[in-house]
Scaffold this motif. Structure first.
Motif, PDB file in Angstrom:
ATOM      1  N   GLU A 259       0.828  -1.204   0.000  1.00 51.57           N
ATOM      2  CA  GLU A 259       0.000   0.000   0.000  1.00 51.57           C
ATOM      3  C   GLU A 259       0.866   1.259   0.000  1.00 51.57           C
ATOM      4  O   GLU A 259       0.551   2.234  -0.702  1.00 51.57           O
ATOM      5  N   ALA A 260       1.943   1.258   0.773  1.00 52.23           N
ATOM      6  CA  ALA A 260       2.851   2.412   0.785  1.00 52.23           C
ATOM      7  C   ALA A 260       3.440   2.642  -0.605  1.00 52.23           C
ATOM      8  O   ALA A 260       3.528   3.791  -1.078  1.00 52.23           O
ATOM      9  N   GLY A 261       3.830   1.573  -1.276  1.00 51.28           N
ATOM     10  CA  GLY A 261       4.378   1.704  -2.626  1.00 51.28           C
ATOM     11  C   GLY A 261       3.353   2.220  -3.613  1.00 51.28           C
ATOM     12  O   GLY A 261       3.643   3.097  -4.442  1.00 51.28           O
ATOM     13  N   ARG A 262       2.141   1.691  -3.536  1.00 47.58           N
ATOM     14  CA  ARG A 262       1.080   2.127  -4.445  1.00 47.58           C
ATOM     15  C   ARG A 262       0.776   3.617  -4.263  1.00 47.58           C
ATOM     16  O   ARG A 262       0.661   4.373  -5.243  1.00 47.58           O
ATOM     17  N   LEU A 263       0.681   4.047  -3.023  1.00 49.32           N
ATOM     18  CA  LEU A 263       0.376   5.450  -2.752  1.00 49.32           C
ATOM     19  C   LEU A 263       1.502   6.373  -3.206  1.00 49.32           C
ATOM     20  O   LEU A 263       1.250   7.467  -3.733  1.00 49.32           O
ATOM     21  N   LEU A 264       2.751   5.956  -2.988  1.00 45.11           N
ATOM     22  CA  LEU A 264       3.887   6.770  -3.421  1.00 45.11           C
ATOM     23  C   LEU A 264       3.901   6.914  -4.938  1.00 45.11           C
ATOM     24  O   LEU A 264       4.115   8.011  -5.467  1.00 45.11           O
ATOM     25  N   ALA A 265       3.660   5.814  -5.655  1.00 42.58           N
ATOM     26  CA  ALA A 265       3.627   5.881  -7.117  1.00 42.58           C
ATOM     27  C   ALA A 265       2.494   6.767  -7.600  1.00 42.58           C
ATOM     28  O   ALA A 265       2.651   7.557  -8.537  1.00 42.58           O
ATOM     29  N   GLU A 266       1.337   6.662  -6.952  1.00 44.04           N
ATOM     30  CA  GLU A 266       0.195   7.499  -7.312  1.00 44.04           C
ATOM     31  C   GLU A 266       0.541   8.983  -7.127  1.00 44.04           C
ATOM     32  O   GLU A 266       0.253   9.817  -8.002  1.00 44.04           O
ATOM     33  N   PHE A 267       1.170   9.314  -6.005  1.00 41.55           N
ATOM     34  CA  PHE A 267       1.548  10.707  -5.748  1.00 41.55           C
ATOM     35  C   PHE A 267       2.592  11.182  -6.753  1.00 41.55           C
ATOM     36  O   PHE A 267       2.482  12.282  -7.311  1.00 41.55           O
ATOM     37  N   HIS A 268       3.602  10.367  -6.994  1.00 39.40           N
ATOM     38  CA  HIS A 268       4.695  10.762  -7.888  1.00 39.40           C
ATOM     39  C   HIS A 268       4.184  11.063  -9.293  1.00 39.40           C
ATOM     40  O   HIS A 268       4.530  12.095  -9.880  1.00 39.40           O
ATOM     41  N   PHE A 269       3.365  10.180  -9.841  1.00 41.07           N
ATOM     42  CA  PHE A 269       2.937  10.352 -11.230  1.00 41.07           C
ATOM     43  C   PHE A 269       1.777  11.328 -11.386  1.00 41.07           C
ATOM     44  O   PHE A 269       1.613  11.922 -12.454  1.00 41.07           O
TER      45      PHE A 269
END
Length: 441
Positions: A259-269
């Motif tokens: 979940e942390a990875g998914r949220l970080l990718a969502e924020f980054h892109f």
């Protein structure tokens, strides 16, 4: 000698000790070779002990040295496991630790920046720092209206220290290369220097944070703390709590990691399209997983200004590499200055080099792991590898340098998290140019 010059001299001496320590270990390595140790054993020990000393020194410093250490820390996932253990803990400490400023120094800064009646703005103020940043430290307080707030106070002499550290670190850039295989260290240092002045003024950071907070107001996935007040060396924002990414990396559940990875990718892109800005300081100390399940983002001193969002050419490059359209990819790279003008690069060489980097979009879900990142780093960093020679023929235009560094840093965090999620869906939604396009004749 006043305090600031004395501290600067001490910092210079610490940084200058790094190459001497390396030389001593190299001499010791020759001695071990004479007694029967293999070159692989010696090289692994030298690398580990050099890294251990490097981060022990950086961990005692503030300003540019610590900021550079934080930037390097996201590449830890690319270091082979047998060499990484001795300094993995030191890398993590760099993300959130620095020697504290005295209470008297804090009060002097607040007197200067907010006026001598600054305590009237707060119902409570904790003189003990709650956290440290690269050029300042954070105190917990209660705003006059009862809200819990974070008060970031810049270290006295931070500007002088930052310039001094970066000048020193530029001299030792070759020492850091083994910690970030495949990454160019000198451009990273140059970029940090270019953005130094902007980051020193907390009013600029406040403006950046307000823009992000507005863009993500009421968002279900991302929370950005609101800014209450700012001055050149003081920033006051909402206090936020959550599980730091460093803790998730160390002992998080697989669900938390994913979940942390998914949220970080969502924020980054998504942030360039939503705010016109890209958060440009990717290290685990700037991200938390909130109790409500949202990603909490802090520290907006460094941003890339992308008024039109992420460049579509990056999405087109990913799509062409994904579809193995080597000729079209090479043509695009030449048109957009990604290939040296005198290069005789072949299309098959380019697809072999870039193809593995788009692994995350080849499947519905992708597992970002240290092993995957280590393979990429070894592949492009091995002087004997064809991919290394191809990389030498490629060029990164200056206007793409920051985007590349931030994306690489975010990917490093995903691999440290050991996260698995649907990266392709996020990239398809937010990266312009990635949608399928017809092949050229």
């Amino acid at each position: 000698m006043t305090d600031i010059p004395r501290r600067a001299a001490q910092r210079t001496a610490k940084l200058a000790s790094l190459p001497l320590g390396v030389a001593g270990r190299v001499a010791a390595g020759w001695g071990k070779r004479l007694t029967g140790h293999t070159s692989e054993e010696i090289n692994a020990e030298l690398s580990a002990r050099t890294a251990e000393q490097l981060f022990a020194v950086l961990g005692q410093l503030k300003g540019g040295a610590m900021k550079f250490g934080q930037a390097l820390s996201v590449f830890e996932a690319a270091v082979p496991d047998e060499m990484a253990e001795p300094y993995r803990e030191a890398l993590t400490k760099l993300q959130s630790a620095a020697p504290p400023m005295s209470g008297d120094s804090v009060r002097r800064v607040l007197d200067t920046q907010l006026g001598r009646a600054w305590r009237d703005r707060f119902a409570e103020f904790d003189d003990e720092p709650a956290a440290a940043a690269s050029i300042g430290q954070v105190h917990r307080a209660v705003w006059h209206d009862g809200r819990d707030v974070a008060v970031k106070v810049q270290y006295p002499g931070a500007a002088e220290a930052l310039r001094s550290d970066l000048r020193q670190l530029s001299r030792f850039s070759r020492l850091f290369q083994s910690l970030a295989p495949g990454a160019e260290i000198k451009p990273l240092l140059a970029e940090l220097q270019d953005r130094m002045v902007e980051e020193l003024d907390y009013r600029t950071e406040a403006a950046n944070q307000r823009a992000f907070a507005t863009a993500f107001a009421g968002d279900d996935l991302v929370r950005v703390p609101k800014v209450l007040a700012s001055a050149p060396q003081v920033l006051i924002t909402e206090w936020v709590t959550g599980k730091p990414f460093a803790e998730i990396i160390a002992d998080g559940t697989q669900q938390e990691r994913n979940e942390a990875g998914r949220l970080l990718a969502e924020f980054h892109f998504s942030s360039p399209q939503r705010s016109g800005l890209l958060h440009a300081d990717p290290h685990p100390g700037n991200f938390l997983l909130g109790e409500d399940g949202r990603l909490i983002v802090i520290d907006f001193g460094a941003v890339a200004r992308l008024a039109d969002g992420l460049p579509p050419v990056l999405g087109r490059m990913m799509r062409l590499a994904l579809e193995d359209r080597a000729d079209d990819l090479l043509r695009l790279l030449r048109e957009d200055r990604f290939v040296q003008t005198d290069s005789a690069l072949r299309a098959e060489d380019v697809i072999a080099y870039l193809g593995p980097f788009v692994d995350p979009v080849r499947t519905e879900r992708f597992h970002f792991s240290r092993e995957w990142m280590q393979r990429q780093a070894e592949r492009v960093g091995d002087l004997r590898s064809p991919d290394f020679r191809t990389g030498r023929s490629l060029n990164l235009p200056p206007d793409y340098l920051l985007i590349h560094r931030v994306t690489l840093g975010a990917t490093g965090i995903l691999c440290q998290l050991d996260s698995e999620f649907a990266a392709r869906e996020i990239i398809t939604r937010w990266q312009p140019g990635f949608a399928a396009e017809p092949a050229q004749d």
